[in-house]
Design a protein around this motif. Sequence first.
Motif, PDB file in Angstrom:
ATOM      1  N   VAL A 151       0.859  -1.184   0.000  1.00 16.87           N
ATOM      2  CA  VAL A 151       0.000   0.000   0.000  1.00 16.87           C
ATOM      3  C   VAL A 151       0.889   1.226   0.000  1.00 16.87           C
ATOM      4  CG1 VAL A 151      -1.796   1.281   1.225  1.00 16.87           C
ATOM      5  CG2 VAL A 151      -1.793  -1.216   1.295  1.00 16.87           C
ATOM      6  N   GLY A 152       0.627   2.149  -0.893  1.00 15.44           N
ATOM      7  CA  GLY A 152       1.420   3.370  -0.958  1.00 15.44           C
ATOM      8  C   GLY A 152       1.553   3.859  -2.381  1.00 15.44           C
ATOM      9  N   GLU A 153       2.495   4.754  -2.613  1.00 12.77           N
ATOM     10  CA  GLU A 153       2.726   5.279  -3.952  1.00 12.77           C
ATOM     11  C   GLU A 153       4.211   5.249  -4.251  1.00 12.77           C
ATOM     12  OE1 GLU A 153       3.076  10.045  -3.696  1.00 12.77           O
ATOM     13  OE2 GLU A 153       1.065   9.281  -3.282  1.00 12.77           O
ATOM     14  N   ALA A 154       4.529   5.189  -5.556  1.00 11.20           N
ATOM     15  CA  ALA A 154       5.924   5.124  -5.992  1.00 11.20           C
ATOM     16  C   ALA A 154       6.165   6.161  -7.070  1.00 11.20           C
ATOM     17  CB  ALA A 154       6.261   3.724  -6.503  1.00 11.20           C
ATOM     18  N   ASN A 155       7.252   6.919  -6.915  1.00  9.21           N
ATOM     19  CA  ASN A 155       7.682   7.914  -7.893  1.00  9.21           C
ATOM     20  C   ASN A 155       9.110   7.585  -8.299  1.00  9.21           C
ATOM     21  OD1 ASN A 155       5.284   9.837  -7.473  1.00  9.21           O
ATOM     22  ND2 ASN A 155       6.113   9.663  -5.403  1.00  9.21           N
ATOM     23  N   GLY A 171       0.057  -3.200  -5.072  1.00 13.40           N
ATOM     24  CA  GLY A 171      -1.207  -3.607  -4.472  1.00 13.40           C
ATOM     25  C   GLY A 171      -2.235  -2.500  -4.559  1.00 13.40           C
ATOM     26  N   VAL A 172      -2.076  -1.470  -3.727  1.00 15.63           N
ATOM     27  CA  VAL A 172      -2.988  -0.331  -3.692  1.00 15.63           C
ATOM     28  C   VAL A 172      -2.153   0.939  -3.685  1.00 15.63           C
ATOM     29  CG1 VAL A 172      -4.806   0.854  -2.422  1.00 15.63           C
ATOM     30  CG2 VAL A 172      -4.714  -1.636  -2.409  1.00 15.63           C
ATOM     31  N   GLY A 173      -2.314   1.784  -4.697  1.00 19.79           N
ATOM     32  CA  GLY A 173      -1.583   3.043  -4.755  1.00 19.79           C
ATOM     33  C   GLY A 173      -1.224   3.423  -6.177  1.00 19.79           C
ATOM     34  N   ASP A 174      -0.733   4.645  -6.327  1.00 19.20           N
ATOM     35  CA  ASP A 174      -0.396   5.189  -7.641  1.00 19.20           C
ATOM     36  C   ASP A 174       1.083   5.004  -7.945  1.00 19.20           C
ATOM     37  OD1 ASP A 174      -3.010   5.963  -7.891  1.00 19.20           O
ATOM     38  OD2 ASP A 174      -2.654   8.042  -7.280  1.00 19.20           O
ATOM     39  N   LEU A 175       1.392   4.964  -9.252  1.00 19.69           N
ATOM     40  CA  LEU A 175       2.758   4.762  -9.727  1.00 19.69           C
ATOM     41  C   LEU A 175       3.068   5.751 -10.829  1.00 19.69           C
ATOM     42  CD1 LEU A 175       5.419   3.031 -10.167  1.00 19.69           C
ATOM     43  CD2 LEU A 175       4.063   1.732 -11.834  1.00 19.69           C
ATOM     44  N   GLU A 176       4.269   6.364 -10.759  1.00 13.44           N
ATOM     45  CA  GLU A 176       4.758   7.210 -11.849  1.00 13.44           C
ATOM     46  C   GLU A 176       6.205   6.841 -12.144  1.00 13.44           C
ATOM     47  OE1 GLU A 176       4.086  11.704 -12.591  1.00 13.44           O
ATOM     48  OE2 GLU A 176       6.088  11.579 -11.691  1.00 13.44           O
ATOM     49  N   VAL A 177       6.484   6.571 -13.425  1.00 11.12           N
ATOM     50  CA  VAL A 177       7.838   6.243 -13.887  1.00 11.12           C
ATOM     51  C   VAL A 177       8.223   7.247 -14.965  1.00 11.12           C
ATOM     52  CG1 VAL A 177       9.310   4.523 -14.981  1.00 11.12           C
ATOM     53  CG2 VAL A 177       7.540   3.793 -13.366  1.00 11.12           C
ATOM     54  N   VAL A 178       9.387   7.871 -14.819  1.00 10.06           N
ATOM     55  CA  VAL A 178       9.876   8.866 -15.777  1.00 10.06           C
ATOM     56  C   VAL A 178      11.199   8.376 -16.345  1.00 10.06           C
ATOM     57  CG1 VAL A 178      10.641  11.247 -16.098  1.00 10.06           C
ATOM     58  CG2 VAL A 178       8.750  10.750 -14.533  1.00 10.06           C
ATOM     59  N   LEU A 191       4.693  -4.308 -15.409  1.00 14.55           N
ATOM     60  CA  LEU A 191       3.879  -3.828 -14.289  1.00 14.55           C
ATOM     61  C   LEU A 191       2.688  -4.744 -14.086  1.00 14.55           C
ATOM     62  CD1 LEU A 191       2.821  -1.768 -12.169  1.00 14.55           C
ATOM     63  CD2 LEU A 191       1.712  -0.574 -14.076  1.00 14.55           C
ATOM     64  N   GLU A 192       2.506  -5.173 -12.847  1.00 14.99           N
ATOM     65  CA  GLU A 192       1.302  -5.882 -12.446  1.00 14.99           C
ATOM     66  C   GLU A 192       0.629  -5.041 -11.374  1.00 14.99           C
ATOM     67  OE1 GLU A 192      -0.071 -10.179 -10.551  1.00 14.99           O
ATOM     68  OE2 GLU A 192       1.820 -10.010 -11.649  1.00 14.99           O
ATOM     69  N   GLY A 193      -0.452  -4.369 -11.751  1.00 13.74           N
ATOM     70  CA  GLY A 193      -1.092  -3.420 -10.851  1.00 13.74           C
ATOM     71  C   GLY A 193      -2.344  -3.977 -10.206  1.00 13.74           C
ATOM     72  N   GLY A 194      -2.641  -3.502  -9.019  1.00 13.98           N
ATOM     73  CA  GLY A 194      -3.860  -3.885  -8.311  1.00 13.98           C
ATOM     74  C   GLY A 194      -4.913  -2.804  -8.424  1.00 13.98           C
ATOM     75  N   VAL A 195      -4.863  -1.826  -7.510  1.00 18.13           N
ATOM     76  CA  VAL A 195      -5.797  -0.710  -7.501  1.00 18.13           C
ATOM     77  C   VAL A 195      -5.005   0.585  -7.453  1.00 18.13           C
ATOM     78  CG1 VAL A 195      -7.699   0.412  -6.286  1.00 18.13           C
ATOM     79  CG2 VAL A 195      -7.549  -2.078  -6.320  1.00 18.13           C
ATOM     80  N   GLY A 196      -5.178   1.433  -8.440  1.00 15.30           N
ATOM     81  CA  GLY A 196      -4.451   2.695  -8.504  1.00 15.30           C
ATOM     82  C   GLY A 196      -4.121   3.056  -9.937  1.00 15.30           C
ATOM     83  N   ASN A 197      -3.699   4.298 -10.129  1.00 16.92           N
ATOM     84  CA  ASN A 197      -3.356   4.788 -11.455  1.00 16.92           C
ATOM     85  C   ASN A 197      -1.865   4.605 -11.728  1.00 16.92           C
ATOM     86  OD1 ASN A 197      -6.036   5.724 -11.817  1.00 16.92           O
ATOM     87  ND2 ASN A 197      -5.552   7.594 -10.691  1.00 16.92           N
ATOM     88  N   SER A 198      -1.531   4.303 -12.985  1.00 11.99           N
ATOM     89  CA  SER A 198      -0.134   4.096 -13.391  1.00 11.99           C
ATOM     90  C   SER A 198       0.180   5.010 -14.561  1.00 11.99           C
ATOM     91  CB  SER A 198       0.102   2.638 -13.799  1.00 11.99           C
ATOM     92  OG  SER A 198      -0.221   1.756 -12.744  1.00 11.99           O
ATOM     93  N   GLU A 199       1.345   5.668 -14.489  1.00  9.74           N
ATOM     94  CA  GLU A 199       1.742   6.595 -15.544  1.00  9.74           C
ATOM     95  C   GLU A 199       3.223   6.401 -15.875  1.00  9.74           C
ATOM     96  OE1 GLU A 199       1.380  11.372 -16.621  1.00  9.74           O
ATOM     97  OE2 GLU A 199       1.022  10.662 -14.577  1.00  9.74           O
TER      98      GLU A 199
END
Length: 310
Positions: A151-155, A171-178, A191-199
């Motif tokens: 649970v959380g977010e990753a930048n 699992g739960v949270g947003d992801l941003e990869v630059v 990427l295997e995402g659960g719940v959250g937005n991915s960019e």
Amino acid sequence: MKKSLSLCLIMLLLFTFTGCRITFNDDEFGEDVSLGEFIVSQFDDENFESVDGNVSFTEAYQNQEELALDFNFSVTEFNLNLEGTTEQLVETEATYNYEPLEPEFSISGDTKVNYSIKQKNLRSFTGRAESEINTKINANVITDMDLSMGVGEANIDLTDVKIRNVNIECGVGDLEVVANGIYDQEQSYSLEGGVGNSEFKMGGEFNKPVTFNVESGVGDTEIQCTGAFNEGGSISVEGGVGNIDLTLPANVGIKILTTGVNSASVSDQGKKVSLGLFEGYYTNDLYSEDGPYITVDITQGVGAIDINIQ
């Protein structure tokens, strides 16, 4: 590995994940844990003891050639190279207010180094938990990364990193990869995402093929390939519930195949094309089997598919 997630299964996972109840701005159950857009509601805070945790780890750069990152987090905000790279091999600072969230560090190897950061796999916790982990890595080593987020977010900023393979499970949270640098090695993003937005913001110069494999559960997926993809690549997206937005460069061949209950919309330098319901196919004027070209394969459950070639 392909997966097929139903909305019911995802909601079940939400109610069982780490023993917590996931709600949205609902304080009916008592003390809340705020993590990005998500609120983890707890039934009480009697067992929660706040601490002022602060820990760091540094490993010197000694001309190592390769770096394998293995990150496994239960609850945190994770930032990689948001303030640039480091002259060290790796450098991490972490803060937390709940003792079980203290990260554990390990490192091994000589020319090929394995660097691991892990939190305990919490099944339940109470109170308002906060954790932040900031890591910098050296720009001179070929790097592979495995990231598992509960649970959380990753930048993640890979602009100045010689990145090769990126594998992420959320699992739960947003992801941003630059990735806005110049890259001379083949790259693979999974990427295997659960719940959250991915960019993904891919604005760099890619001199070898780039591969994307994205499986999303609930949430929007956005991949912006606005850089120079000189050797093409492939993009595979399997969506669950949420919109898929894809930006592709106009100076390379494009081949698109879409599958889903909704039709896909393609804008090719201003020319609007609506792909067929259930299955759609499109190639731009530069597409040739001789390449280079980017192949796109999108399977969508519920949500819109918008593709912009520019």
